[in-house]
Write an enzyme that holds these catalytic residues in place. Structure first.
Site, mmCIF file in Angstrom:
data_model
loop_
_atom_site.group_PDB
_atom_site.id
_atom_site.type_symbol
_atom_site.label_atom_id
_atom_site.label_comp_id
_atom_site.label_asym_id
_atom_site.label_seq_id
_atom_site.Cartn_x
_atom_site.Cartn_y
_atom_site.Cartn_z
ATOM 1 N N ASN A 112 0.854 -1.189 0.000
ATOM 2 C CA ASN A 112 0.000 0.000 0.000
ATOM 3 C C ASN A 112 0.888 1.235 0.000
ATOM 4 O OD1 ASN A 112 -2.397 1.571 0.219
ATOM 5 N ND2 ASN A 112 -2.060 1.793 2.407
ATOM 6 N N HIS A 114 0.769 5.261 1.256
ATOM 7 C CA HIS A 114 0.009 6.158 2.141
ATOM 8 C C HIS A 114 0.648 7.546 2.128
ATOM 9 C CE1 HIS A 114 -2.615 7.248 5.433
ATOM 10 N NE2 HIS A 114 -1.576 7.775 6.057
#
Length: 193
Positions: A112, A114
């Site tokens: 991911n 972020h």
């Protein structure tokens, strides 16, 4: 982590919810010789996600799963990933939290990105919170996904200086530019390139 050998790139799915600018950057990266991944599927929880246009443009299979029933959607998602021999998942602005059960099935193979320097500012409204706290720096982080929100092992980070006149919009733009560079670098790092 899955190894990429010779010309066999690791088959990867990208999960999106919005404009897909990180998806576009990952697609461009995947088409380079040095990339250890190929983008073979795009999944969105939002049928109006702009990123779906990139899937269409680059002739990548795509599917919309609404995630209203998380359990059902994750079952469908797992089935899609299995049928298409997907070995890795990149979350790129995917605004749904995956269940522990799902994460376990892809342990160490879900990344991911972020828009903050984790472990600071997990979750939403990152830029607003950063500016409210008068931080001098922010940035972005690529990390492995685990069962806790934005808490997985950090792969790479990029720091961005906050100017005196910074707004949420200007900071978001500044960080997004770095995200597009950082995600491919993080992928190269985990494949030991």
């Amino acid at each position: 982590m899955v190894r990429s050998t010779g010309y066999n790139k690791t088959r990867t799915a990208v999960l999106i919810s919005g404009t897909g600018s990180n998806l576009k950057s990952l697609i461009k990266f995947s088409k380079t010789i040095k990339s250890p991944i190929s983008i073979d599927f795009v999944i969105s929880n939002n049928s109006k996600a702009g990123g779906l246009n990139y899937a269409k443009k680059f002739k990548i299979k795509k599917k919309v799963l609404n995630f209203k029933n998380k359990n059902l959607s994750e079952k469908k998602l797992l089935s899609i990933l299995k049928i298409n021999n997907i070995d890795m998942i990149c979350l790129a602005g995917f605004m749904k939290i995956l269940s522990l059960n799902f994460i376990k099935k892809f342990k160490g193979k879900i990344l991911n990105i972020h828009p903050s320097l984790l472990p600071k500012y997990k979750g939403l409204n990152t830029h607003k919170r950063v500016l409210n706290n008068k931080e001098k720096y922010s940035g972005c982080t690529v990390h492995f996904v685990n069962s806790k929100l934005d808490s997985g092992k950090i792969i790479l980070q990029k720091k961005v200086k906050i100017s005196k006149k910074e707004t949420e919009t200007s900071l978001a733009k500044k960080i997004l530019v770095q995200e597009h560079k950082l995600y491919p670098k993080a992928i190269l790092k985990i494949f030991n390139y």
